[in-house]
Write a protein that holds these residues in place. Structure first.
Motif, PDB file in Angstrom:
ATOM      1  N   ALA A 292       0.829  -1.207   0.000  1.00 53.90           N
ATOM      2  CA  ALA A 292       0.000   0.000   0.000  1.00 53.90           C
ATOM      3  C   ALA A 292       0.862   1.254   0.000  1.00 53.90           C
ATOM      4  CB  ALA A 292      -0.936   0.006   1.203  1.00 53.90           C
ATOM      5  N   LEU A 293       2.022   1.187   0.670  1.00 55.34           N
ATOM      6  CA  LEU A 293       2.917   2.342   0.676  1.00 55.34           C
ATOM      7  C   LEU A 293       3.467   2.615  -0.713  1.00 55.34           C
ATOM      8  CD1 LEU A 293       5.080   1.916   3.908  1.00 55.34           C
ATOM      9  CD2 LEU A 293       3.357   3.643   3.463  1.00 55.34           C
ATOM     10  N   GLY A 294       3.458   1.581  -1.562  1.00 57.56           N
ATOM     11  CA  GLY A 294       3.965   1.774  -2.915  1.00 57.56           C
ATOM     12  C   GLY A 294       5.220   0.971  -3.196  1.00 57.56           C
ATOM     13  N   ALA A 373      -5.623  -4.292  -0.317  1.00 52.90           N
ATOM     14  CA  ALA A 373      -7.033  -3.890  -0.240  1.00 52.90           C
ATOM     15  C   ALA A 373      -7.698  -4.435   1.018  1.00 52.90           C
ATOM     16  CB  ALA A 373      -7.779  -4.377  -1.484  1.00 52.90           C
ATOM     17  N   PHE A 376      -8.087  -2.055   4.607  1.00 52.06           N
ATOM     18  CA  PHE A 376      -9.150  -1.116   4.962  1.00 52.06           C
ATOM     19  C   PHE A 376     -10.323  -1.846   5.600  1.00 52.06           C
ATOM     20  CE2 PHE A 376      -7.486   2.209   1.994  1.00 52.06           C
ATOM     21  CZ  PHE A 376      -7.387   3.180   2.955  1.00 52.06           C
TER      22      PHE A 376
ATOM     23  N   THR B  54     -15.874   1.293   1.914  1.00 53.90           N
ATOM     24  CA  THR B  54     -14.506   0.800   1.937  1.00 53.90           C
ATOM     25  C   THR B  54     -14.058   0.379   0.540  1.00 53.90           C
ATOM     26  OG1 THR B  54     -14.805   0.064   4.196  1.00 53.90           O
ATOM     27  CG2 THR B  54     -12.975  -0.891   2.983  1.00 53.90           C
ATOM     28  N   LEU B  57     -13.156   3.388  -1.294  1.00 55.15           N
ATOM     29  CA  LEU B  57     -11.877   3.905  -0.807  1.00 55.15           C
ATOM     30  C   LEU B  57     -10.705   3.103  -1.388  1.00 55.15           C
ATOM     31  CD1 LEU B  57     -11.675   6.297   1.117  1.00 55.15           C
ATOM     32  CD2 LEU B  57     -11.138   4.717   2.950  1.00 55.15           C
ATOM     33  N   THR B  58     -10.842   1.763  -1.437  1.00 53.68           N
ATOM     34  CA  THR B  58      -9.736   0.961  -1.976  1.00 53.68           C
ATOM     35  C   THR B  58      -9.586   1.183  -3.478  1.00 53.68           C
ATOM     36  OG1 THR B  58     -11.212  -0.929  -2.209  1.00 53.68           O
ATOM     37  CG2 THR B  58      -9.872  -0.843  -0.234  1.00 53.68           C
ATOM     38  N   LEU B  63      -5.772   0.343  -4.617  1.00 53.01           N
ATOM     39  CA  LEU B  63      -5.495  -0.940  -3.977  1.00 53.01           C
ATOM     40  C   LEU B  63      -6.303  -2.039  -4.659  1.00 53.01           C
ATOM     41  CD1 LEU B  63      -5.463   0.187  -0.243  1.00 53.01           C
ATOM     42  CD2 LEU B  63      -3.546  -0.047  -1.806  1.00 53.01           C
ATOM     43  N   ARG B  90       0.249   4.640  -5.894  1.00 53.66           N
ATOM     44  CA  ARG B  90       0.030   4.555  -4.443  1.00 53.66           C
ATOM     45  C   ARG B  90       0.995   5.448  -3.671  1.00 53.66           C
ATOM     46  NH1 ARG B  90       0.114  -1.860  -4.407  1.00 53.66           N
ATOM     47  NH2 ARG B  90      -1.760  -2.158  -5.643  1.00 53.66           N
ATOM     48  N   ARG B  91       2.170   5.698  -4.272  1.00 54.71           N
ATOM     49  CA  ARG B  91       3.162   6.507  -3.554  1.00 54.71           C
ATOM     50  C   ARG B  91       2.695   7.936  -3.386  1.00 54.71           C
ATOM     51  NH1 ARG B  91       8.505   4.173  -6.695  1.00 54.71           N
ATOM     52  NH2 ARG B  91       8.049   1.998  -6.232  1.00 54.71           N
ATOM     53  N   PHE B  95      -2.033   6.566   3.191  1.00 49.22           N
ATOM     54  CA  PHE B  95      -3.073   5.687   3.736  1.00 49.22           C
ATOM     55  C   PHE B  95      -2.981   5.660   5.252  1.00 49.22           C
ATOM     56  CE2 PHE B  95      -2.231   3.885  -0.468  1.00 49.22           C
ATOM     57  CZ  PHE B  95      -3.519   3.749  -0.961  1.00 49.22           C
ATOM     58  N   ILE B  96      -4.129   5.817   5.879  1.00 53.70           N
ATOM     59  CA  ILE B  96      -4.181   5.623   7.334  1.00 53.70           C
ATOM     60  C   ILE B  96      -5.200   4.518   7.572  1.00 53.70           C
ATOM     61  CG2 ILE B  96      -4.643   6.678   9.557  1.00 53.70           C
ATOM     62  CD1 ILE B  96      -4.114   9.405   8.151  1.00 53.70           C
ATOM     63  N   PHE B  97      -4.710   3.391   8.104  1.00 61.61           N
ATOM     64  CA  PHE B  97      -5.593   2.245   8.274  1.00 61.61           C
ATOM     65  C   PHE B  97      -6.142   2.205   9.687  1.00 61.61           C
ATOM     66  CE2 PHE B  97      -2.316   1.086   5.184  1.00 61.61           C
ATOM     67  CZ  PHE B  97      -3.121   0.952   4.065  1.00 61.61           C
ATOM     68  N   LEU B 172      -6.218   8.945   2.351  1.00 64.37           N
ATOM     69  CA  LEU B 172      -7.384   8.080   2.548  1.00 64.37           C
ATOM     70  C   LEU B 172      -7.260   7.457   3.925  1.00 64.37           C
ATOM     71  CD1 LEU B 172      -7.373   6.350  -0.944  1.00 64.37           C
ATOM     72  CD2 LEU B 172      -8.637   8.380  -0.244  1.00 64.37           C
ATOM     73  N   ALA B 173      -8.263   7.675   4.744  1.00 66.89           N
ATOM     74  CA  ALA B 173      -8.159   7.218   6.124  1.00 66.89           C
ATOM     75  C   ALA B 173      -9.382   6.390   6.482  1.00 66.89           C
ATOM     76  CB  ALA B 173      -8.039   8.421   7.052  1.00 66.89           C
ATOM     77  N   ASP B 174      -9.132   5.290   7.196  1.00 64.88           N
ATOM     78  CA  ASP B 174     -10.220   4.421   7.628  1.00 64.88           C
ATOM     79  C   ASP B 174     -10.272   4.470   9.148  1.00 64.88           C
ATOM     80  OD1 ASP B 174     -12.223   2.545   7.618  1.00 64.88           O
ATOM     81  OD2 ASP B 174     -10.836   0.860   7.594  1.00 64.88           O
TER      82      ASP B 174
END
Lengths: 376, 368
Positions: A292-294, A373, A376, B54, B57-58, B63, B90-91, B95-97, B172-174
């Motif tokens: 996810a970070l890439g 994925a 989340f 969700t 968001l993905t 993702l 994605r870079r 993302f905040i999970f 994007l934060a969950d």
């Protein structure tokens, strides 16, 4: 990724890492031992050839291995002696014999080796020097490395060889290892007395020394052209390779060690796979996070492979040290020629890396399941 | 309350469907969704679990691959990206999970550096940048702690530092505050607000945490795979404040005002543009959110300026009430952001109000 994550992952769980490293070390040590025995067996089976000084050897077409060498007509040796480039042809006789210690009554088997008493064909000068001592019939040199089954004996004692009292005129150090219990060297005349008069007409081997400056291969070709089809001419390297091939690949001796090695290898790979796979499994969430970070999938596979490598290399060190120790102990206890050379150290290191590669490839399948994925 | 500044569209979701499974088990999770998020906006997504938020968001976070429809992030289409392109995309996203998802073997600083190592930041800067970011989330004294030695709230803040250290343009934060106490939650939200305001990041937060609704520019509610409401909270509050000043609406209840505000659309006019022209038929009511405009009334060939309207000003109601052509021209003096209400909605809103007749007469009396 600049952070050495594989290393941090490996040291984060010292107990798991110790289990992986310990298990693999043990497997590598087993491989070292099996490889050591195999290597020693390789040296051992050719021990007689390795003790003899010759460039080419003439043997029967029916020759299987030295202890079971079909004899051929000794006339062939006379025919060979006149071939240009041949400096010397020595008649060599060998067969098993029965030993009985006249004093203690201990009895055992062994190989009887015979050459003419005036032919210094051994590489060991100690043996060549003593050949004069076996000129009288019913005298013999005895291998000091013969098994304890030979009983206590000293030079000057009498031993009963094939039922006939024989004087021990000297001794030497050869060691038959796995082949048989011991050996004696006698003159060809004594040999005929002990093994039967018909041996006077035959030879088991003809040991050829080529003239200085002569081309060995050319002399071999000349001999092949001259000699009838009932005998074969082989170089020193050929006959040694053939002898090793017979014991290592045909007889169960070598196969036994090879199977042992394969089993140890498989066990090591399985241990590494287990640990690596559970490690990958535990970190699936972290790998998904990296995705996810890439980070590309290749970077994440890289972490798994590096971690396998770390385990393999950490395991190799202790295995190497322990093997050196065990080789020494085994050598001192059995007289078996176990030596830790660079080639074997490198060979086992290579196996460790292959083990790591196999375990990594199998366990990396799990990383495919790291799905960002799912975070989340 | 800050006034809206024109911003580009950061996230554009159009006609997005999504299915899970295959064959008999195939199940549709998203149905023709549309959603635009501007740079600088914080959007909170709510909805029951399984509503598809969700999934959406993905998809936005690359993702998952877009199956049908289009998602653009700052103009880049996500549908049809190769896996390698997805990884690069994605870079750009922080993302905040919900679970912090830190790497257990690494310290706080090393975790943050993992993200920095993917950026163009020179390696010599990594430690300094990581430390500054951790300082910003109040963890300057925990740089060398591993996650298991940090509290749940501290771990979440490390994860937030990791998500924000590369100054992403999309966050994007969950449930970013689910594990946090009131104060830490407020700090995190303030941090996100700053990122949106100062760096124009678009922030989407899936949350059920009522305490943080106040930070949102918009609240998007999803049910059964569809966006069912998209409330522009800050904008609505801004519009309500202006409408409150307007005689036509000042007697309305807050809920009626909110209804009106939500029917209003944003329009932008460059300096010098005529917003309405004298003599045209009136179709909309206008309130000015930002910028100044001049009212000119043409009489006997000349068009003198009769008034200047600033933020909070409104115009255009007379033509709608009287059903007459416009009695003046309004020209933007500087870039103007206005909210407009269509004639039917305007009249409908007034009609539901019981003192409708009084309102009209009062209004007409004042404007003469």
């Amino acid at each position: 990724m600049r952070t050495p994550l594989a290393w941090y992952n490996s040291i984060e769980q010292p107990r798991r890492t110790a289990a992986a490293v310990g298990g693999m070390s043990f497997a590598l040590l087993l491989i070292f031992m099996q490889a050591g025995f195999l290597g020693a067996a390789r040296t051992n089976v050719a021990v007689i050839y390795l003790a003899l000084d010759f460039d080419l050897v003439i043997h029967s077409r029916a020759y299987l291995t030295l202890p079971r060498s079909e004899p051929f007509d000794r006339l062939r040796l006379n025919q060979a002696a006149v071939v240009p480039g041949v400096a010397r042809v020595t008649r060599f006789l060998t067969d098993s014999f029965g030993w009985r210690n006249a004093a203690s009554g201990d009895s055992a088997g062994g190989f009887m080796l015979a050459v003419p008493a005036d032919a210094p064909v051994f590489l060991d000068p100690e043996i060549n020097r003593q050949l004069a001592a076996v000129r009288p019939t019913l005298t013999a040199l005895v291998d000091r490395k013969s098994r304890p089954g030979y009983g206590p004996w000293r030079v000057g004692d009498k031993a009963v060889l094939n039922g006939q009292p024989t004087l021990i005129a000297g001794s030497y150090e050869l060691g038959m290892g796995l082949l048989t219990e011991g050996s004696v060297i006698v003159s060809d005349e004594t040999y005929e007395r002990l093994q039967g008069p018909w041996h006077g007409r035959i030879a088991n081997l003809g040991l050829v020394k080529v003239a200085p400056g002569a081309d060995v291969a050319a002399v071999a070709d000349a001999l092949r052209a001259k000699l009838p089809q009932d005998v074969v001419v082989a170089t020193r390297a050929d006959i040694i390779r053939r002898e090793q091939n017979y014991f290592i690949n045909v007889k169960p001796v070598g196969i036994m060690f090879q199977v042992g090695m394969v089993v140890a290898f498989a066990a090591g790979a399985a241990i590494l796979y287990q640990i690596l796979a559970s490690e990958m499994n535990n970190r699936l969430g972290e790998f998904a996070t990296l995705k996810a970070l890439g980070y590309p999938a290749s970077a994440i596979y890289g972490i798994g492979i590096q971690q396998g490598l770390i385990y393999a290399l950490l395991a190799y060190g202790p295995a190497l040290l322990l093997a050196a120790g065990f080789y020494r102990v085994a050598r001192e206890l059995s007289g078996f020629p176990l030596h830790l050379d660079l080639g074997r150290a490198g060979f086992v290191l290579g196996l460790a890396l292959v083990m790591c590669a196999i375990a990594a490839v199998l366990s990396l399948w799990k990383i495919r399941r790291a799905d960002p994925a799912s975070l989340f | 309350m800050s006034s809206p500044v024109p911003r580009e569209t950061a996230i554009a979701v159009a006609d997005v469907d999504h299915h899970y499974g295959a064959g008999e088990a195939r199940k549709q999770a998203l149905f023709g969704n549309r959603l635009d998020v501007r740079a600088g906006e914080i959007v909170i997504m709510t909805g029951p679990s399984g509503s598809g938020k969700t999934t959406l968001l993905t998809l936005i976070g690359t993702l998952r691959s877009v199956q049908a429809g289009s998602i653009r992030l700052f103009g880049t289409e996500l549908a049809g990206l190769s896996p390698a392109e997805q990884v690069r995309m994605r870079r750009q996203i922080g993302f905040i999970f919900q679970a912090h998802n830190l790497l257990e073997a690494l310290t706080a600083r090393q975790n943050v550096k993992l993200a920095l190592e993917l950026s163009d930041t020179p390696p010599a800067e990594h430690d300094r940048r990581a430390d500054a970011m951790l300082e910003a989330v109040g963890l300057g004294h925990r740089l060398h702690y591993k996650p298991r030695h940090l509290s749940v709230g501290q771990r979440q803040r490390v994860a937030i530092a990791r998500a924000l250290v590369n100054r992403p343009r999309i966050v994007l934060a969950d449930e970013p505050t689910a594990a946090l106490d009131q104060e830490s939650g407020a700090n995190v939200v303030a941090l996100l607000r700053r990122l949106a305001d100062d760096q124009g990041a678009a922030v989407m937060i899936v949350t059920h945490d009522n305490r943080i609704l106040g930070v949102a520019d918009r609240i998007v509610n999803m049910v059964d795979g569809r966006v069912v409401s998209d409330i522009r909270i800050r904008e609505t509050m801004l519009i309500c404040a202006i409408l409150k000043q307007c005689d036509v609406f000042k007697e309305m209840s807050p809920s009626d005002l909110t209804d009106v505000a939500q029917k209003m659309a944003e329009e932008r006019f460059p300096a010098g543009a005529a917003i309405i022209r004298q003599g045209e038929s009136g179709e909309k009511f206008y309130v000015i959110a930002a910028g100044r405009a001049e009212v000119r009334r043409t009489a006997e060939g000349s068009a003198p300026a009769v008034a200047i309207l600033g933020a909070g000003g409104f115009f255009g109601e007379v033509a709608l009430l009287r059903d007459q052509p416009r009695n003046a021209t309004v020209v933007a003096l500087e870039p103007v952001v206005a909210y407009t209400l269509a004639k039917a909605d305007f009249l409908g809103a007034l009609r539901t109000h019981k003192s409708f007749e009084d309102q009209i007469s009062a209004q007409l009396f004042h404007r003469g």
